[in-house]
Design a protein around this motif. Sequence first.
Motif, short mmCIF file in Angstrom:
data_model
loop_
_atom_site.label_atom_id
_atom_site.label_comp_id
_atom_site.label_asym_id
_atom_site.label_seq_id
_atom_site.Cartn_x
_atom_site.Cartn_y
_atom_site.Cartn_z
N LYS A 1 -26.45 -17.38 -44.21
CA LYS A 1 -27.87 -17.70 -44.42
C LYS A 1 -28.54 -16.66 -45.31
CE LYS A 1 -29.67 -15.34 -40.28
NZ LYS A 1 -28.50 -15.05 -39.46
N ASN B 1 -25.84 -11.13 -44.53
CA ASN B 1 -26.11 -12.44 -43.95
C ASN B 1 -25.47 -13.60 -44.70
OD1 ASN B 1 -27.84 -12.24 -41.61
ND2 ASN B 1 -29.38 -11.36 -42.96
N ILE C 1 -28.72 -8.93 -34.96
CA ILE C 1 -27.47 -8.65 -35.69
C ILE C 1 -27.52 -9.55 -36.92
CG2 ILE C 1 -26.10 -10.46 -34.53
CD1 ILE C 1 -23.76 -8.44 -34.42
N THR C 2 -26.83 -9.18 -37.97
CA THR C 2 -26.79 -10.07 -39.13
C THR C 2 -25.60 -11.03 -38.99
OG1 THR C 2 -25.56 -8.38 -40.31
CG2 THR C 2 -27.92 -8.53 -40.76
N THR C 3 -25.54 -12.03 -39.85
CA THR C 3 -24.47 -13.02 -39.74
C THR C 3 -23.09 -12.36 -39.80
OG1 THR C 3 -25.89 -14.65 -40.77
CG2 THR C 3 -23.55 -15.14 -40.74
N TYR C 4 -22.94 -11.43 -40.72
CA TYR C 4 -21.61 -10.82 -40.84
C TYR C 4 -21.68 -9.30 -40.76
CZ TYR C 4 -20.51 -15.42 -42.73
OH TYR C 4 -20.38 -16.78 -42.89
N SER D 1 -21.90 -14.05 -36.66
CA SER D 1 -22.99 -14.50 -35.78
C SER D 1 -23.79 -15.59 -36.48
CB SER D 1 -23.91 -13.33 -35.42
OG SER D 1 -23.16 -12.20 -35.00
N LEU E 1 -17.20 -9.66 -37.74
CA LEU E 1 -18.06 -10.13 -36.67
C LEU E 1 -18.96 -11.20 -37.25
CD1 LEU E 1 -19.09 -6.73 -35.01
CD2 LEU E 1 -16.95 -7.98 -34.87
#
Lengths: 481, 238
Positions: free
Chosen positions: B204, A226, A272-275, B200, B198
Motif C-alpha cells: 500500500k 509499505n 507496523i508497516t506492510t513490510y 502485515s 515480515l
Amino acid sequence: MNAKPLQFVKPADFHARARAALDDPKLRQSFRGAMDFLQDKRSAQFPDGDELERLRDIGEAVRRHALARLPDLLVQLEDKLTAAGVQVHWAEDGEQANAIIHAIAQRNQATRFIKGKSMASEEIELNHYLEARGMTCLESDMGEYIVQLAGEKPSHIVMPAIHKTKADIAGLFAEHIPDAPYTEDVDSLIQTGRRALRQAFVDADIGLSGVNFAAADTGTLWLVENEGNGRLTTSVPEVHIAIMGMEKVVAKLEHIVPLASLLTRSATGQAITTYFNLISGPRRAGEKDGPREVHLVLLDNGRSQAYADEQLRATLQCIRCGACMNHCPVYTRIGGHAYGTTYPGPIGKIISPHLLGLDATADLATASSLCGACGEVCPVRIPIPQLLVRLRTEANRNPHEEVTHPLRGQGARFSRGESLIWRFWSGAFARPASYRLFRWAATRLRLLTPRAQLGWTQHRKPLKPAPRSLADLLNARGQEE
Amino acid sequence: MSAALTARERMLGRLRAAAPSAPEAVEAIDTAIDSHYQARRAAAPQSPRQQLDAMQVALRASHAQVDCVGVDAWPALLAQRLGEHGVRRLLLDAGSAEGQALRAALPAGVETLSFERPLAQWKGELFDTVDAGFTVARSGIAATGTLVIAPDAATPRTVSLAPPLHICLVYTSTLHADLHAAARAERWMDGMPANLVLVSGPSKTSDIQQTLAYGAHGPRWLWVLIIDDLSSHEGGQP
C-alpha cells in the motif's frame, strides 16, 4: 528520464525560498493538511503516555550505546556481512560513494538501476552522477517516482511528494507515462504507476536501496516500507547495493525491535508497516531468487564531524522518522523545498551543517522559534533545540577562534560589528559604575535611537529606551535599587 | 582497492579519535527491552484463542482477507475462492504437504506451477502471467497481524511478492504475542536466513495526497488462512 533540469536550490537562498513558500497558499494548505493528518495519526498510536516515555528511554539508550561503540560495531557488522558474502565498502564522501557504486555497475556491465527509497542516495545525488555516465536510475517508491518525474527533489524524508496534489500528479502521469489518461482518481493513478514501474523491476540490472537499521551481531540490514518496491528492488535484480549512513548500526538485532516500533508509529502513525525486510546476505546455494551479489556502502560524508563533539553527536541518534518535521511550526508553513537541503525541517537543520558546512547552512538553525516541539516528539530524545542554539553559536563564533572541535564553516555569520556590540553590552553590564553610566546615557539620549532597526522594524515599532529607568523610578519612590 | 582501504582506515580513525564515552552496559539495555515487552504482555495476557482473535483483527485492519479454518477444511475453501477470483496460474511448492493438499483440491481450470528455475530464466513470465503465490508462514505475530516469512529454495522471495495475489497459510500454534516475543522465541540472534520478511497486509501507499491505495507495487490482495490447529496442540483439553 528528467525532461527538465532539477529545481536545485541552495540552502543559502533559504530566506528567499521561505518567503516564496509563505506566499504560496496552495503549498501552505497542502502542508498544513498533511502535517495535521500525520500529527493525529502519530498521537493515536501512542495512547499510553507512560509506554511512550519508556520506549523513548529505550530508543535513546539503544542509539547512544551504539554510537558510543560505533567504530567497533561497524567492524563487527563488516565482519558478519563479509562472512555471509556481502561486500562492504567505505565512503568518506558522496563522490567516493558514487564512484564505488559506478564501479560496481561497470564490473557487472550494468546500466539500468532501480531504486528503493534511500535518503543517503539523495544526499550524494547518485541519480545525476549515474545519469551523467550514461546509466539510468529510476526511483520506484511512488512518492520518489513522482518527484523524479517532476524533476524535483523530495520535500519530506518519509513522504517525498507530500507537496503535490492529486491534480499535480494526474498531470505529471498523463504527460510522462505513455498511454496514461488524465485522472485524479488515486487508485487509478497508483495502478498507472504500478504498471510503469513493475516492468522496470524486471528490466533492471541493479537494485539500490537504503537501510533503516543494521544489526552488528547478526549482520542484518533491516528495511522498512509499505509498498513492496523495496523488496522488489532487493530481490529481483541480480545485484543489490545498499547504502547507509555509518551511524545506523546498532549492537544487536533485538535492539531494533523497539526502534522499529518507534519509527513506524512516529513517522506515519502505523503500528507496523506492510513490510519489514531483513537481509543478511545474497542468495544462498540452492535458492532461486534474490541477488547474487550484495554490497553495502557505509557513508561518512560529514557524520564524523558531528561524531567528534560530545554534544553534537546526539544528532546521529536520528532514526529518520520525520516526526520533528511534522510537528515543526516552521516546516509546516514553508515545506521542505525551502530549506534547499536533502534533510529539511528540524533534523535537517542539525544534520545539514555537518554534511554541507556551516557556511552553506548558517541560516537554517535560525529558522526556529525554539518552541521545543521537535525535541518533544523525537522518539530517541535528540535535544534538537539545544543543538540549534549550539549551531547558532558556532555560526557566530570568530572563524579564527581555536576550539577543540571546529566545525566546517565556523563563523559563517560572524560579524565584527555585532561582536563588538555584544562585548560592549556585556562590559557595560558587568560593572555597576559603567552600567549606571550606560543607563544614564541611554535614557537621556533616547531620541538618538535609529528609526530603522534591522529586521525588527519591518513589522514593529522601533525600540526606544524609556525616559526614566526602573532604578530611577524606584529611587523616586524612596526605595533602594 | 587501496583507496577503499584508506577510506575505511580514515573513517574508523576519525571515529576512534573521538574517544567515545564509556557506553552504557549492553545488559542494562537488554533488560530494559525485555522488561518493557514482558510488562506489556503481563498487563494484557492473552490465551492462544485471544491471540488468534487479535491476529485476525489486526490483519483485517490492514486490509487483508482472513479466514480461520480447520486443518482439513482449508484446501476446499481456498480452491473455491481461487475459482471465484479468476486465478488461472498459481505458484506453490508442490513438494510441501500444504502444496500437495491444495493441488489435490484445485479445479481443472487452475494451473499450478513450482519455482523450479532460477528467477532470471522466467522473470517476465512470473511478473506477467502468474496470478497468485502461495506460501506457508514460519509464524505469526498477533499484536500487529504480521506474517513471518522465511523464503527458501522451494518457496523463494518473489512468491510472496511478484504475483498480484499472495495467499499465506499460518498455523495458530505458531502465533507469538508481539515482535519481541517472536524474535526471542525463534532465536533470531543466533543466525538469520539470507532474507526474512515480515508481512502485515497487502502492498500500500499514501504517497498521493495522503490517500491510502493498495497494490502499489507488491500484491494488491493478501489472503490469510489461519489454520486452527490449537485443539491438536492443546491435547484435547477443553
